[in-house]
Motif scaffolding. Structure first.
Motif, PDB file in Angstrom:
ATOM      1  N   THR A   1      -6.562  14.717   0.890  1.00 48.99           N
ATOM      2  CA  THR A   1      -5.697  14.809   2.292  1.00 48.99           C
ATOM      3  C   THR A   1      -5.543  13.319   2.183  1.00 48.99           C
TER       4      THR A   1
ATOM      5  N   ARG B   1       1.513   6.623  11.675  1.00 47.99           N
ATOM      6  CA  ARG B   1       0.725   7.527  10.610  1.00 47.99           C
ATOM      7  C   ARG B   1       0.163   9.006  10.921  1.00 47.99           C
ATOM      8  N   CYS B   2       0.444   9.105  12.230  1.00 50.90           N
ATOM      9  CA  CYS B   2      -0.374  10.097  12.855  1.00 50.90           C
ATOM     10  C   CYS B   2       0.441  11.617  12.681  1.00 50.90           C
ATOM     11  N   PRO B   3      -0.348  12.452  12.289  1.00 46.39           N
ATOM     12  CA  PRO B   3       0.142  14.148  12.030  1.00 46.39           C
ATOM     13  C   PRO B   3       0.268  14.494  13.416  1.00 46.39           C
ATOM     14  N   MET B   4      -0.472  14.142  14.536  1.00 49.97           N
ATOM     15  CA  MET B   4      -0.319  14.463  15.872  1.00 49.97           C
ATOM     16  C   MET B   4       0.398  14.003  16.850  1.00 49.97           C
TER      17      MET B   4
ATOM     18  N   ILE C   1      -3.671   9.659   4.257  1.00 51.95           N
ATOM     19  CA  ILE C   1      -2.850   9.207   5.311  1.00 51.95           C
ATOM     20  C   ILE C   1      -1.933   8.346   4.987  1.00 51.95           C
TER      21      ILE C   1
ATOM     22  N   GLY D   1      -8.730  11.487   9.087  1.00 53.09           N
ATOM     23  CA  GLY D   1      -7.784  11.574   8.006  1.00 53.09           C
ATOM     24  C   GLY D   1      -8.948  10.774   6.900  1.00 53.09           C
TER      25      GLY D   1
ATOM     26  N   PRO E   1      -7.545  11.191  15.035  1.00 49.19           N
ATOM     27  CA  PRO E   1      -7.121  11.614  13.773  1.00 49.19           C
ATOM     28  C   PRO E   1      -7.025  10.746  12.578  1.00 49.19           C
TER      29      PRO E   1
END
Lengths: 314, 329, 345
Positions: B272, B293-296, B274, B256, B252
């Protein structure tokens, strides 16, 4: 390069002239009629006027200056009021002694200062660094007259190893008979250059060691002594400037030390002259010392330009 | 196992900087091999540990406060155990380094010729005169015009592009097997950057060097790399052939970074981003460093540092999602 | 002046916000007492306009004069020649005194640290300008907090921090807040994201787009990064050695550049595709030193299509497409260049 040196010398001429103006003006800046410094207070008025005429003091200032400068350029610094002897002759003898003292103190101080400063820079943050820095702070902080007297009490009075006063019999010679007189005043005088040089060298060398190009040099696998050469050449211009100023300062600033050790140099001469208001001597000695300063700066400038290619010499 | 073709071998490499106030964990378990003639780009942002990794290979991190552990071999020599004298014999000969800012990386008071020649004299023991003759050839090799005159020039008398070429000439002076490049084109103008990149690529191929190229610029990596490793908080978070990483990043963070890189076709659209900032390397938690910081992000991300796993050999990412996908396949 | 209102729009929408006319800046070289010094022609006669609400991007390499141009426009340095007209009024006249102009145009620099007072908490740095302009502290500080919110920094968390306690991206946000504190109508952004990491760069660029709409701003955006300029600018001006090489709408410039320099600059960008790597550098050499620029067209020494005429005559900025001008003899009818369009019979 030669052209650059000539131009630097040309630049120095106006500086030297302004210095000479200041020296000349000493007589006139001092409070009161300069004639009072020459004649005893109870001299009859007509004699005073005669003396004023003899000394040319009745003419306008610029003319007096021109006359004085003309004499100076011919090596005539006038006659001492106290001794009636030509100032130039005495001054040369005294300057030679001062030069011996200042140069010895400078060489010793520079050597120790550069050594301690480099040591502190290479071992920055360790006890070696802290020790060297404390030594440096001590060196610049300790008053000369105090240190000089302590030296005399310890080495001359208590231990009786070195003489306390004078510069030895007759003319100066580089033999033990004379050198033993030199050691205490030279040590005392070298304290400031040791302190200043330690501090400057430590600052400049640690700054250089932190620069990117030192990483490049290490990355090339160079041996330590080759790396040292790079550090030295980069540090030299700054250190030379400090050394030049220090040498000048030692030449002029040794009044206290010369007085304490009765070293018969320009310092003692100037000291005595000030107390006697011997204006021609003060004028001559100041002029010689100031000219020495100007010359020293000139030499340092030229040397810096020869070492650092970034200083433009168009 | 150390094959003769491996120039650099790192296993669980850790680099810490220890001072009285804090310990900075700059590199935290890096594994990689660099084969001869291979170009590896380490891609990362400031503080990711990419430059520290590079300097570790040469033993160039400040010796007094650097603590290294794990395994690190340069041309078979154990860098962590080697003495400074042993390392200095390797530096400039087996491996050389070029830097971001050629103005400050060159000694300002020595001529270019001298700075090349002294390396040759050091490692090959030839005379200074012979070394200067070689220096001239090297300046021609890096395509410096009127090379003869430039031997006598000082760094400040050259333009930025020429200085970097001179830097490369110094690095290549003893024909090293490995070239380490620390953002060598970042400080250059656009038209000069591409010249230097192409020069490096040509020299790498002609001289058959292995190269580790550190950069923050994905586009630069795309021009020169065989493999890309993406670094975050002192770890490789993704590794793979340049095409795969640039076209379909797995991690990810790498995704990013690709999205945040401004390029054509995004006009008027929002970039996009981060969110947040990289972690504090003085106080590194034992979990995925990118998790905050991870969207997943999932709960499992916060329990341990993920392994570097991949769907195929030579391709890997340090993310539990990649590991899960690989397991499922 | 207590509320520091936005300055009124005087000229209406058709009046360009900023007009720069034949702007020049020549720096004398130090020549010493006897040596005759030359001069650096940092900016040598540039003309352009910025319309209200647009973003004009200026691109160019080191020494092209883009930073000098920004400082001239900000009136941080005196121009050698030329004039600046802001919303129809000449700057520095009684109609628009310098002090008032400087309120309306603010600048953000590349070095986020050097532009902030290290000894002031950031709220003080932001409130400083309005206080100098007569706003009292009790109003200026809440304003500073509002601006911090606008740039995405929670005042409760950040207002009392000092610059060294912030990351580069956060400091740049503070600089932008500080620039906005006087409610300017135009921001000059001089490489505002060049020192930032890519992920932070994207955040700041997005934020600049938002602020532009929110505060009805006009941007002059200076950058060496063509991708960034392509992303943010409406029109692009390409500078080379102190002169304008090409100016036009962003799509026109990036899709159909007409000046050989612009073409080279665009072709110097990495391909972003490992299968289509660059093979040849579009141009060789470094940008020359602006001390002794070449005669005629300044790009001719690096130009592939340079001819005799390029050395003898300075090419004018000529229309090559709608709103799009380029200064190249090859585009000027009957200029004497072999590639120039023939004169209509």
């Amino acid at each position: 390069m030669l052209k650059y040196i000539l131009r630097r010398i040309a630049y120095a001429i106006p500086i030297a002239l302004s210095v000479s103006v200041v020296c000349f003006m000493l007589v006139h800046i001092a409070p009161g009629d300069p004639i009072d410094a020459i004649v005893p207070p109870d001299t009859p008025k007509d004699v005073v006027e005669q003396v004023r005429k003899d000394y040319g003091l009745d003419k306008p200032l610029p003319i007096q200056y021109a006359v004085w400068l003309g004499h100076v350029l011919q090596g005539d610094l006038g006659r001492s009021i106290a001794t009636r002897r030509p100032v130039a002759g005495d001054l040369i003898l005294a300057a030679r002694k001062t030069f011996v003292l200042a140069l010895t103190a400078a060489m010793f101080g520079f050597a120790i200062g550069i050594f301690l400063g480099s040591l502190a820079a290479f071992f920055k943050g360790t006890w070696i660094d802290r020790l060297a820095v404390s030594f440096a702070v001590g060196g610049v902080s300790v008053p000369h007259y105090w240190l000089g007297m302590v030296m005399v009490i310890f080495f001359s009075v208590l231990m009786n190893v070195f003489p306390a006063m004078g510069a030895g019999p007759g003319d100066w010679q580089w033999d033990w008979q004379h050198i033993q007189y030199l050691i205490l005043p030279a040590l005392t005088l070298s304290c400031t250059p040791i302190g200043l040089l330690t501090r400057t060298v430590r600052g400049i060398v640690s700054e250089i060691l932190n620069q990117d190009f030192v990483t490049t040099l290490r990355g090339k696998g160079l041996r330590n002594r080759t790396m040292m050469l790079h550090v030295v050449k980069n540090a030299a211009p700054t250190i030379l400037a400090v050394m030049g100023l220090q040498l000048g300062y030692l030449m002029g600033g040794s009044i206290l030390v010369e007085t304490i050790f009765s070293w018969p140099g320009t310092g003692s001469m100037l000291n005595a002259a000030i107390f006697r208001r011997d204006i021609p001597v003060i004028q001559g000695a100041t002029l010689v010392l100031a000219m020495f300063f100007v010359m020293l700066n000139l030499i340092v400038d030229i040397m810096q330009t020869m070492i650092d290619p970034r200083i433009v010499r168009k | 196992m150390m094959t003769p073709q491996t120039l650099v071998r790192a296993r669980n490499l850790n680099v810490k900087f220890v001072s009285r106030d804090a310990t900075v964990h700059a590199v935290n378990g890096v594994d990689f091999d660099l084969a001869e003639r291979e170009v590896l780009c380490i891609l990362g942002e400031s503080g990711s540990g990419k430059s520290v990794t590079l300097r570790a290979i040469m033993g160039l991190n400040p010796r007094a406060k650097t603590v290294m552990s794990g395994e690190l071999k340069l041309c078979g020599e154990d860098v962590i155990a080697a003495s400074e004298a042993r390392m200095s014999a390797l530096r400039g000969r087996q491996a050389s380094m070029i830097f971001q800012e050629p103005m400050t990386a060159l000694d300002p008071v020595f001529t270019i010729g001298r700075q090349i020649a002294e390396t040759i004299v050091r490692h090959e023991g030839v005379s200074y005169k012979a070394a200067m003759a070689r220096a001239l050839e090297l300046l021609e090799l890096v395509q410096i015009p009127s090379a003869k005159r430039r031997l006598e020039a000082y760094p400040h008398e050259l333009s930025g592009g020429l200085r970097q070429r001179a830097m490369i000439a110094i690095a290549l002076s003893c024909r090293p097997k490995l070239l380490l490049a620390d953002e060598p084109t970042t400080a250059l103008d656009a038209t000069v950057q591409i010249q230097i990149l192409l020069l490096l690529r040509r020299l790498q191929q002609e001289l058959g060097m292995g190269v580790i190229f550190v950069t923050h610029d994905l586009g630069v990596a795309g021009e020169i790399a065989d493999r890309i490793a993406v670094m975050y908080a002192g770890r490789f978070v993704e590794e793979g052939p340049v095409r795969d990483v640039m076209r379909a990043p797995l991690h990810p963070y790498a995704q990013g970074l690709l999205g945040a890189t401004v390029h054509a076709g995004l006009r008027g659209k929002r970039l996009t981003t981060i969110p947040g900032a990289p972690p504090d390397l003085r106080d590194l938690p034992t979990r995925c460093a990118f998790a905050p910081r991870c969207p997943m992000v999932e709960n499992a991300c916060r329990s341990a540092v993920p392994e570097l796993r991949g769907p195929e050999p030579g391709r890997a990412a340090r993310c539990i999602h990649v590991a899960q996908a690989a397991q499922a396949a | 002046m207590l509320q520091l209102p936005t300055m009124p729009d005087r000229g209406g929408p058709a009046q360009p916000l900023l007009i720069v006319k034949d702007l020049k800046k020549h720096f004398p070289l130090k020549g010493g007492l006897f040596g005759a010094g030359g001069k650096v022609q940092a900016v040598d006669g540039i003309d352009f306009e910025i319309r209200k609400g647009e973003t004009l991007g200026i691109v160019g390499e080191s020494g092209c004069g883009k930073s000098t141009a920004s400082r001239l426009i900000m009136s941080l340095i005196e121009p050698t020649d030329g004039e600046i007209i802001f919303d129809g009024e000449k700057v520095g006249t009684s109609a628009l005194p310098l002090k008032e102009y400087r309120r309306q145009v603010q600048m953000v620099f590349q070095d986020s640290y050097a532009s902030l007072n290290p000894r002031l908490p950031i709220e003080e740095s932001i409130a400083f300008g309005p206080m100098v302009h007569g706003l009292n502290r009790s109003r200026a500080i809440p304003r500073a907090h509002d601006l911090l919110t606008a740039v995405g920094l929670a005042p409760a968390q950040f207002a009392h921090r000092y610059p060294h306690e912030l990351s580069g991206g956060q400091r740049q946000r503070v600089n932008i807040a500080r620039a906005l504190a006087l409610r300017p109508r135009m921001l000059i952004l001089d490489e505002p994201v060049s020192a930032l990491d890519k992920s932070v760069e994207a955040q700041v660029l997005n934020m600049l787009q938002d602020l532009k709409a929110q505060f009805e701003l006009t941007y002059l955006f200076i950058s060496h990064d063509l991708n960034v300029v392509q992303h943010v600018a409406d029109r692009v001006l390409v500078m080379y050695l102190g002169r304008v090489a090409e100016v036009g709408p962003v799509d026109s410039i990036f899709d159909a550049p007409r000046h050989p320099y612009t073409q080279a600059l665009l072709a110097s960008r990495p391909s972003m595709d490992p299968d289509q790597r660059r093979t040849e550098p579009p141009i060789t050499g470094d940008p020359p030193n602006p001390v002794n620029p070449p005669s005629g067209c300044r790009f001719r020494t690096r130009c592939k299509i340079a001819e005799d005429v390029c050395a003898s005559a300075t090419p004018p900025l000529a229309e090559v497409a709608p709103m799009h001008q380029a200064a190249c003899h090859a585009n000027v009818t009957a200029s004497g260049h072999s590639l120039a369009p023939r004169e209509a019979a």
